[in-house]
Design an enzyme around this catalytic site. Structure first.
Site, PDB file in Angstrom:
ATOM      1  N   LYS A  55       0.817  -1.211   0.000  1.00  0.00           N
ATOM      2  CA  LYS A  55       0.000   0.000   0.000  1.00  0.00           C
ATOM      3  C   LYS A  55       0.861   1.276   0.000  1.00  0.00           C
ATOM      4  O   LYS A  55       2.080   1.217   0.208  1.00  0.00           O
ATOM      5  CB  LYS A  55      -0.913  -0.023   1.233  1.00  0.00           C
ATOM      6  CG  LYS A  55      -1.914  -1.174   1.252  1.00  0.00           C
ATOM      7  CD  LYS A  55      -2.841  -1.012   2.440  1.00  0.00           C
ATOM      8  CE  LYS A  55      -3.759  -2.185   2.606  1.00  0.00           C
ATOM      9  NZ  LYS A  55      -4.733  -1.938   3.681  1.00  0.00           N
ATOM     10  N   HIS A  72      -2.038  -5.329   1.898  1.00  0.00           N
ATOM     11  CA  HIS A  72      -3.338  -6.008   1.815  1.00  0.00           C
ATOM     12  C   HIS A  72      -3.110  -7.404   1.259  1.00  0.00           C
ATOM     13  O   HIS A  72      -2.264  -7.584   0.385  1.00  0.00           O
ATOM     14  CB  HIS A  72      -4.278  -5.243   0.875  1.00  0.00           C
ATOM     15  CG  HIS A  72      -5.441  -6.074   0.431  1.00  0.00           C
ATOM     16  ND1 HIS A  72      -6.596  -6.190   1.170  1.00  0.00           N
ATOM     17  CD2 HIS A  72      -5.613  -6.874  -0.658  1.00  0.00           C
ATOM     18  CE1 HIS A  72      -7.430  -7.005   0.549  1.00  0.00           C
ATOM     19  NE2 HIS A  72      -6.861  -7.436  -0.567  1.00  0.00           N
ATOM     20  N   GLU A 111      -9.892 -10.424  -6.938  1.00  0.00           N
ATOM     21  CA  GLU A 111      -8.935  -9.313  -6.871  1.00  0.00           C
ATOM     22  C   GLU A 111      -7.860  -9.436  -7.954  1.00  0.00           C
ATOM     23  O   GLU A 111      -7.466  -8.433  -8.562  1.00  0.00           O
ATOM     24  CB  GLU A 111      -8.313  -9.261  -5.468  1.00  0.00           C
ATOM     25  CG  GLU A 111      -9.348  -8.851  -4.417  1.00  0.00           C
ATOM     26  CD  GLU A 111      -8.868  -9.010  -2.972  1.00  0.00           C
ATOM     27  OE1 GLU A 111      -7.701  -9.381  -2.751  1.00  0.00           O
ATOM     28  OE2 GLU A 111      -9.685  -8.754  -2.064  1.00  0.00           O
ATOM     29  N   TYR A 118     -12.611  -2.435  -2.641  1.00  0.00           N
ATOM     30  CA  TYR A 118     -13.121  -2.429  -1.267  1.00  0.00           C
ATOM     31  C   TYR A 118     -14.650  -2.355  -1.239  1.00  0.00           C
ATOM     32  O   TYR A 118     -15.217  -1.704  -0.351  1.00  0.00           O
ATOM     33  CB  TYR A 118     -12.508  -1.257  -0.502  1.00  0.00           C
ATOM     34  CG  TYR A 118     -11.060  -1.490  -0.094  1.00  0.00           C
ATOM     35  CD1 TYR A 118     -10.687  -2.613   0.619  1.00  0.00           C
ATOM     36  CD2 TYR A 118     -10.066  -0.555  -0.404  1.00  0.00           C
ATOM     37  CE1 TYR A 118      -9.369  -2.829   1.006  1.00  0.00           C
ATOM     38  CE2 TYR A 118      -8.746  -0.760  -0.022  1.00  0.00           C
ATOM     39  CZ  TYR A 118      -8.401  -1.899   0.684  1.00  0.00           C
ATOM     40  OH  TYR A 118      -7.104  -2.118   1.067  1.00  0.00           O
TER      41      TYR A 118
HETATM   42  P1  CMP Z   1      -7.161  -4.300   4.233  1.00  0.00           P
HETATM   43  O1  CMP Z   1      -6.673  -5.619   4.707  1.00  0.00           O
HETATM   44  O2  CMP Z   1      -6.645  -3.791   2.946  1.00  0.00           O
HETATM   45  O3  CMP Z   1      -8.762  -4.329   4.197  1.00  0.00           O
HETATM   46  C1  CMP Z   1      -9.573  -3.200   4.431  1.00  0.00           C
HETATM   47  C2  CMP Z   1      -8.776  -2.003   4.858  1.00  0.00           C
HETATM   48  O4  CMP Z   1      -9.530  -0.999   5.499  1.00  0.00           O
HETATM   49  C3  CMP Z   1      -7.777  -2.436   5.934  1.00  0.00           C
HETATM   50  O5  CMP Z   1      -6.775  -3.241   5.374  1.00  0.00           O
HETATM   51  C4  CMP Z   1      -7.352  -1.095   6.481  1.00  0.00           C
HETATM   52  O6  CMP Z   1      -6.419  -0.415   5.649  1.00  0.00           O
HETATM   53  C5  CMP Z   1      -8.684  -0.352   6.440  1.00  0.00           C
HETATM   54  N1  CMP Z   1      -9.372  -0.408   7.751  1.00  0.00           N
HETATM   55  C6  CMP Z   1      -9.916  -1.481   8.350  1.00  0.00           C
HETATM   56  N2  CMP Z   1     -10.475  -1.140   9.532  1.00  0.00           N
HETATM   57  C7  CMP Z   1     -10.274   0.197   9.664  1.00  0.00           C
HETATM   58  C8  CMP Z   1     -10.628   1.155  10.673  1.00  0.00           C
HETATM   59  N3  CMP Z   1     -11.294   0.798  11.769  1.00  0.00           N
HETATM   60  N4  CMP Z   1     -10.264   2.439  10.474  1.00  0.00           N
HETATM   61  C9  CMP Z   1      -9.608   2.791   9.356  1.00  0.00           C
HETATM   62  N5  CMP Z   1      -9.243   1.925   8.372  1.00  0.00           N
HETATM   63  C10 CMP Z   1      -9.568   0.643   8.522  1.00  0.00           C
END
Ligand code: CMP
Length: 153
Positions: free
Chosen positions: A9, A115, A126, A49
């Site tokens: 990321k 991710h 994905e 997402y």
């Molecule tokens: P990822 O594994 O890419 O999947 C969803 C993403 O949303 C996660 O990693 C974080 O980057 C983001 N994310 C998940 N929970 C939160 C939260 N509570 N606040 C802000 N960002 C979040």
């Protein structure tokens, strides 16, 4: 063999941690099948997402994920979806165990560096978002016979 999608990321890229984290996957013995530097658009972020678009943190997540280039990768290996998720650790870097990637390098819920797909079905969805079929190159390194025993797929 199972495949997974991994994204390094913007925080990973901006902090110069791509090489160090990529090395952990290499050293684990995962097979690299595709790699691409790209910038995520807001439209692509909403597709990637989709399950989070209605959540309160989504606007901040979209701003973050589109802020700088990312690197997308496809890795393959036995049980690779679960293996990579366990290497990453809990979603929040504040909760991820020491020794995991997020536990070692992240102190954020949002800026968690990498991710990875959460199921083989998500992985295929994905991978199709980021790669054309011709960009994926499955191959076995010469060392493969020292990574798994015969029949371990
Ligand atoms: P990822 O594994 O890419 O999947 C969803 C993403 O949303 C996660 O990693 C974080 O980057 C983001 N994310 C998940 N929970 C939160 C939260 N509570 N606040 C802000 N960002 C979040």
């Amino acid at each position: 063999m199972e495949r997974t999608f991994v994204m390094f990321k913007p925080d990973c890229m901006e902090r110069g941690l791509f090489g160090r984290i990529f090395t952990r996957f290499e050293e684990k013995g995962l097979r690299l099948a595709a790699l691409k530097l790209l910038r995520i658009t807001p439209a692509l972020a909403k597709q990637h997402y989709a399950e989070h678009v209605q959540k309160p943190f989504y606007p901040g997540l979209e701003q973050f994920i589109t802020a700088s280039p990312v690197i997308g990768a496809v890795f393959s290996g036995p049980e690779v979806v679960r293996v990579v998720r366990e290497m990453l650790g809990a979603t929040s870097g504040l909760k991820a165990a020491p020794g995991t990637i997020r536990g070692d390098y992240s102190s954020s819920r949002q800026m968690n560096l990498v991710h990875a797909s959460d199921s083989p079905e998500s992985a295929e969805r994905e991978i199709a978002l980021y790669f054309q079929a011709a960009e994926i190159l499955p191959w076995d390194p010469s060392l493969a016979c020292w990574l798994q025993a015969p029949g371990e797929t």
